[in-house]
Design a protein around this motif. Structure first.
Motif, PDB file in Angstrom:
ATOM      1  N   GLU A 125      30.889  39.062  33.787  1.00 29.57           N
ATOM      2  CA  GLU A 125      29.835  38.188  33.248  1.00 29.57           C
ATOM      3  C   GLU A 125      30.331  37.359  32.073  1.00 29.57           C
ATOM      4  O   GLU A 125      29.886  36.231  31.870  1.00 29.57           O
ATOM      5  CB  GLU A 125      28.590  39.003  32.884  1.00 29.57           C
ATOM      6  N   SER A 126      31.263  37.926  31.313  1.00 33.43           N
ATOM      7  CA  SER A 126      31.732  37.187  30.140  1.00 33.43           C
ATOM      8  C   SER A 126      32.649  36.012  30.507  1.00 33.43           C
ATOM      9  O   SER A 126      32.933  35.172  29.659  1.00 33.43           O
ATOM     10  CB  SER A 126      32.435  38.140  29.163  1.00 33.43           C
ATOM     11  N   ILE A 127      33.126  35.957  31.747  1.00 33.80           N
ATOM     12  CA  ILE A 127      33.967  34.804  32.123  1.00 33.80           C
ATOM     13  C   ILE A 127      33.334  33.945  33.234  1.00 33.80           C
ATOM     14  O   ILE A 127      33.960  33.011  33.736  1.00 33.80           O
ATOM     15  CB  ILE A 127      35.386  35.236  32.560  1.00 33.80           C
ATOM     16  N   LYS A 128      32.108  34.284  33.555  1.00 31.34           N
ATOM     17  CA  LYS A 128      31.376  33.529  34.583  1.00 31.34           C
ATOM     18  C   LYS A 128      31.330  32.050  34.179  1.00 31.34           C
ATOM     19  O   LYS A 128      30.958  31.715  33.055  1.00 31.34           O
ATOM     20  CB  LYS A 128      29.955  34.093  34.630  1.00 31.34           C
ATOM     21  N   GLY A 129      31.730  31.177  35.099  1.00 32.82           N
ATOM     22  CA  GLY A 129      31.692  29.744  34.795  1.00 32.82           C
ATOM     23  C   GLY A 129      32.868  29.268  33.968  1.00 32.82           C
ATOM     24  O   GLY A 129      32.999  28.072  33.689  1.00 32.82           O
ATOM     25  N   ALA A 135      39.144  29.753  42.277  1.00 31.71           N
ATOM     26  CA  ALA A 135      40.032  30.911  42.125  1.00 31.71           C
ATOM     27  C   ALA A 135      39.704  31.952  43.191  1.00 31.71           C
ATOM     28  O   ALA A 135      38.620  31.953  43.770  1.00 31.71           O
ATOM     29  CB  ALA A 135      39.869  31.510  40.731  1.00 31.71           C
ATOM     30  N   ARG A 136      40.676  32.819  43.449  1.00 25.85           N
ATOM     31  CA  ARG A 136      40.462  33.938  44.363  1.00 25.85           C
ATOM     32  C   ARG A 136      40.823  35.229  43.621  1.00 25.85           C
ATOM     33  O   ARG A 136      41.719  35.227  42.762  1.00 25.85           O
ATOM     34  CB  ARG A 136      41.350  33.822  45.615  1.00 25.85           C
ATOM     35  N   GLY A 137      40.143  36.323  43.974  1.00 25.96           N
ATOM     36  CA  GLY A 137      40.381  37.581  43.272  1.00 25.96           C
ATOM     37  C   GLY A 137      40.933  38.672  44.173  1.00 25.96           C
ATOM     38  O   GLY A 137      40.769  38.636  45.391  1.00 25.96           O
ATOM     39  N   ILE A 138      41.619  39.619  43.563  1.00 26.81           N
ATOM     40  CA  ILE A 138      41.997  40.867  44.234  1.00 26.81           C
ATOM     41  C   ILE A 138      41.612  42.005  43.290  1.00 26.81           C
ATOM     42  O   ILE A 138      42.026  42.024  42.125  1.00 26.81           O
ATOM     43  CB  ILE A 138      43.515  40.939  44.518  1.00 26.81           C
ATOM     44  N   SER A 139      40.819  42.942  43.810  1.00 22.77           N
ATOM     45  CA  SER A 139      40.414  44.089  42.998  1.00 22.77           C
ATOM     46  C   SER A 139      41.343  45.267  43.280  1.00 22.77           C
ATOM     47  O   SER A 139      41.489  45.682  44.422  1.00 22.77           O
ATOM     48  CB  SER A 139      38.974  44.471  43.338  1.00 22.77           C
ATOM     49  N   THR A 157      31.148  43.055  44.054  1.00 26.10           N
ATOM     50  CA  THR A 157      30.502  42.899  42.746  1.00 26.10           C
ATOM     51  C   THR A 157      31.214  41.802  41.947  1.00 26.10           C
ATOM     52  O   THR A 157      30.580  40.932  41.350  1.00 26.10           O
ATOM     53  CB  THR A 157      30.553  44.228  41.971  1.00 26.10           C
ATOM     54  N   ILE A 158      32.530  41.858  41.954  1.00 23.94           N
ATOM     55  CA  ILE A 158      33.322  40.845  41.245  1.00 23.94           C
ATOM     56  C   ILE A 158      33.060  39.465  41.847  1.00 23.94           C
ATOM     57  O   ILE A 158      32.765  38.500  41.134  1.00 23.94           O
ATOM     58  CB  ILE A 158      34.835  41.188  41.328  1.00 23.94           C
ATOM     59  N   GLY A 159      33.163  39.401  43.187  1.00 28.40           N
ATOM     60  CA  GLY A 159      32.985  38.114  43.864  1.00 28.40           C
ATOM     61  C   GLY A 159      31.627  37.492  43.602  1.00 28.40           C
ATOM     62  O   GLY A 159      31.518  36.308  43.277  1.00 28.40           O
ATOM     63  N   LYS A 160      30.575  38.339  43.718  1.00 28.49           N
ATOM     64  CA  LYS A 160      29.227  37.813  43.514  1.00 28.49           C
ATOM     65  C   LYS A 160      29.001  37.367  42.079  1.00 28.49           C
ATOM     66  O   LYS A 160      28.388  36.349  41.824  1.00 28.49           O
ATOM     67  CB  LYS A 160      28.182  38.881  43.875  1.00 28.49           C
ATOM     68  N   THR A 161      29.485  38.169  41.126  1.00 27.78           N
ATOM     69  CA  THR A 161      29.263  37.835  39.726  1.00 27.78           C
ATOM     70  C   THR A 161      29.961  36.525  39.360  1.00 27.78           C
ATOM     71  O   THR A 161      29.419  35.690  38.639  1.00 27.78           O
ATOM     72  CB  THR A 161      29.777  38.970  38.816  1.00 27.78           C
ATOM     73  N   LEU A 162      31.174  36.341  39.887  1.00 29.37           N
ATOM     74  CA  LEU A 162      31.952  35.162  39.506  1.00 29.37           C
ATOM     75  C   LEU A 162      31.777  33.982  40.455  1.00 29.37           C
ATOM     76  O   LEU A 162      32.232  32.871  40.154  1.00 29.37           O
ATOM     77  CB  LEU A 162      33.441  35.521  39.437  1.00 29.37           C
ATOM     78  N   GLY A 163      31.147  34.228  41.626  1.00 30.23           N
ATOM     79  CA  GLY A 163      31.019  33.151  42.609  1.00 30.23           C
ATOM     80  C   GLY A 163      32.331  32.798  43.269  1.00 30.23           C
ATOM     81  O   GLY A 163      32.580  31.635  43.629  1.00 30.23           O
ATOM     82  N   ILE A 164      33.219  33.787  43.419  1.00 28.72           N
ATOM     83  CA  ILE A 164      34.494  33.544  44.095  1.00 28.72           C
ATOM     84  C   ILE A 164      34.668  34.586  45.211  1.00 28.72           C
ATOM     85  O   ILE A 164      33.920  35.565  45.267  1.00 28.72           O
ATOM     86  CB  ILE A 164      35.707  33.651  43.136  1.00 28.72           C
ATOM     87  N   TYR A 165      35.666  34.388  46.051  1.00 31.37           N
ATOM     88  CA  TYR A 165      35.985  35.422  47.014  1.00 31.37           C
ATOM     89  C   TYR A 165      36.955  36.410  46.378  1.00 31.37           C
ATOM     90  O   TYR A 165      37.891  36.029  45.685  1.00 31.37           O
ATOM     91  CB  TYR A 165      36.636  34.839  48.282  1.00 31.37           C
ATOM     92  N   CYS A 166      36.723  37.707  46.644  1.00 31.94           N
ATOM     93  CA  CYS A 166      37.597  38.742  46.076  1.00 31.94           C
ATOM     94  C   CYS A 166      37.972  39.761  47.146  1.00 31.94           C
ATOM     95  O   CYS A 166      37.108  40.299  47.833  1.00 31.94           O
ATOM     96  CB  CYS A 166      36.881  39.420  44.898  1.00 31.94           C
ATOM     97  N   GLY A 167      39.251  40.014  47.301  1.00 31.67           N
ATOM     98  CA  GLY A 167      39.757  41.043  48.204  1.00 31.67           C
ATOM     99  C   GLY A 167      40.054  42.327  47.448  1.00 31.67           C
ATOM    100  O   GLY A 167      39.581  42.520  46.326  1.00 31.67           O
ATOM    101  N   ALA A 168      40.846  43.224  48.055  1.00 34.99           N
ATOM    102  CA  ALA A 168      41.094  44.525  47.425  1.00 34.99           C
ATOM    103  C   ALA A 168      42.516  45.016  47.705  1.00 34.99           C
ATOM    104  O   ALA A 168      43.131  44.644  48.702  1.00 34.99           O
ATOM    105  CB  ALA A 168      40.089  45.550  47.946  1.00 34.99           C
TER     106      ALA A 168
END
Lengths: 413, 413
Positions: A125-129, A135-139, A157-168
């Motif tokens: 949440e602190s880096i949202k926007g 960007a793309r994420g990997i958890s 959770t990460i993807g939804k919060t940041l509005g990006i796609y996140c893998g694992a």
């Protein structure tokens, strides 16, 4: 500088988190960024929760003339060692410890999340926007968040919060061994929506250039529909695909297989701890290697059934049976992991596992006992306890309402 | 006598072989014959290669007044213990030790083969034409016969020699532990041609009654076509299907899953020993549990690939990844089996494995080293060494032409 090939821009990578697993992964990523300079920026950022540390006197990096205390980021950037969380391991010089989360992530196309799960939401949440919208994420955060109503993946959770796609990323990995470059394997799961195959609507991007913005219906693993807006990666960058992700994480001592099944990889990382408890109980009884292998096999099949029943076609049974995140992590966890050891001791000493946890873990707590309870609450709510007799037996043994000796007859069918 | 239900005749079971694994299986079968008297004759025959034994003085069955020597079959039938090959285990009273192979098998519809593989052909040839032509077999002999040209299943050798259908039993089982009723699991594989679905030609049976004789083209696992004549079971007997086989072998302490993949079950039993050697090498290097789990996972996947490449649709990958004969036996063998232990010691002592074999095994020999060489010769002949890098690495390490330290880079892809 390496050749850019057909692309004008390189990927910048940031690792969010700097514990022992965070640093071990950051070391790998920075090594790969340096050796694949055609597609990655050499400098890799690592966000470090700033604290003040003293370098231990027995460290080769201890300097009597400058005994500290000193800020942890300064120490990492000066001597290339996280003296507090991964002592004794040389980190690459191109890994930059950054105390500012916002600054660390701001220009990066690839964000690697590796921090304790209780900090995920607050951190995101602190880096949202404030990140690149494409960007793309990997958890790298192991496990899932199970409650009686459903299962949430940390990557979602990460993807939804940041509005990006996140893998694992998950596998049979112990941070310290990976850091010491002892050979192991892992699984990376990544399956973003195929942005290029949809008709995109052209929208001005935050940076002013034209990028594709794709709005699509996304069904999460619990079957909830939500509208997710994902921005396509600008064409100046090499596409972030399985091949590029392999170049981010694969090392001669850290073999990576990239698959598409994010849910399977994540669920394996949680459920294998329940199976490891069962293996520990059986080992504690002295029933021998065949019984232990039997309980592991039954557990593996309940993992497959769990995926099949509650995630259906979105999950691939082979993630459990074929991949490092599945069968290999199950084997490791049932050989010497913490859940296994405590379960074994609880039988041998005839004590509740909470007592063993207190006596043996120095204030840390077991993941498996928590997951066993969460999974049981979920199964009970679904009326499915009987279809997962091993998971149910583990829960009841932990509750004291079943004996370990009852496992074979309870799971017999 | 139990009810015969709709059938006029019961199945008679004979176990061919009486070593420690033979007796452990015979004990199970006889227990089940006694408790399922509606479909099985209570008396179970066990063929015993006759020899003269003395009951050890520390045995509860030792009688100073009759110190022996005595025939082994007499001892077994008198005190219900195989004092030589499975001492200390009480055998069921309805298990009859028979020194005459011909007499032991003559009326039985279910023949369980459990003897050292080098005796299979000779034993089967001596009873050819002297068994019920509609009998069915189950081979408990582990592994397969690999040479540079192909792979023969012991169950097929038995079936072809006797002109009957033969399935297989294999799992994570150590004879002595099964005999002591320590809980374990096993896999039975059985998939006879569907006699009833073909148009049968009615022929007089040897006993004079009319039975179905079915001639069909049979493709063995190496792809060779042969004409096999199988006789349908007379309708007075309950059909021999998965359900009946489960009643033959399943016990509260010996859980059985019945599958159709005879080739997969048999090949697993051989190839897992090669993987166990690799696991032992890695353990000997002190690379830790993650590396060991990685090498086991890679080995499991090479088993799957081997099945897929050389047996195609006749094999089910899930036999390797889901069943006791596959993943569970692999885990047990890589935990404390003999191949694992010797490979580990050969690295720790920096000695050839033949030396360890000599020092540690009391004249017995390793199965895995033989299989590794046979499999390599087969793969070389097929031009497929590079597609099975772990199997190839194990062979080369045994030959001294590769170092254990090279495994990770050699299997990297």
């Amino acid at each position: 500088m390496g050749s850019l090939g057909p692309y004008q821009r390189k990927h910048k990578i940031t690792v969010v988190g700097s514990g022992n697993w965070g640093c071990a992964i950051a070391k790998i990523v920075a090594e790969n960024a340096a050796s694949n300079s055609d597609i990655f920026e050499k400098k890799v950022e690592m966000w470090v929760f700033e604290e003040t540390v003293e370098i231990p006197k027995d460290s080769p990096n201890y300097d009597p003339a400058n005994p500290g205390p000193e800020k942890l980021t300064h120490v990492i950037n000066r001597v290339h060692e996280n003296v507090k969380y991964l002592p004794g391991i040389k980190l690459p010089a191109n890994l930059h410890a950054n105390p500012s989360l916002e600054d660390a992530v701001k220009d990066s196309t690839i964000l690697v999340f590796n921090l304790p799960h209780q900090f995920i939401v607050k951190t995101c949440e602190s880096i949202k926007g404030k990140i690149l919208p494409y960007a793309r994420g990997i958890s790298c955060i192991k496990g899932v968040d199970v409650n009686e109503h459903g299962i949430n993946l940390f990557s979602e959770t990460i993807g939804k919060t940041l509005g990006i796609y996140c893998g694992a990323l998950s596998g049979a990995n112990i941070a310290n061994e990976v850091a010491k470059e002892k050979w192991s394997e892992t699984t990376v799961a990544y399956d973003p929506p195929h942005l290029d195959s949809k008709a995109p609507s052209l929208q001005p991007s935050p940076s002013g250039s034209q990028v594709d913005l794709v709005q699509f219906e996304h069904k999460d693993v619990s079957g909830n529909l939500s509208n997710v807006k994902l921005q396509a990666l600008p064409s100046e960058y090499p596409p972030i695909d399985h091949n590029v992700l392999k170049q981010v994480f694969h090392r001669p001592y850290f073999h990576v297989r990239v698959v598409s099944d994010v849910a399977g990889v994540s669920i394996s990382g949680a459920l294998k701890n329940v199976v490891a408890l069962a293996a520990g109980f059986v080992e504690g009884m002295g029933w021998g290697d065949n019984a232990k292998a039997a309980v592991m096999r039954v557990g593996l099949m309940e993992m497959v059934r769990f995926g099949d029943k509650f995630f259906g076609a979105t999950i691939d049974q082979r993630t459990f049976t074929d991949e490092s995140a599945g069968v290999a992590d199950l084997i490791t966890s049932s050989s010497g992991g913490r859940n296994f050891r405590c379960a074994k001791l609880s039988v041998e000493r005839n004590q509740p596992i909470e007592q063993i946890e207190k006596d043996e873990l120095n204030g840390q707590s077991l993941q498996g006992t928590l997951t066993a309870a969460e999974v049981n609450s979920f199964l009970k709510n679904q009326g499915q306890e009987e279809d997962f007799p091993l998971f149910t037996a583990v829960y009841r043994i932990l509750q004291g309402t079943m004996q370990v000796a009852e496992i074979p007859s309870y799971i017999e069918r």
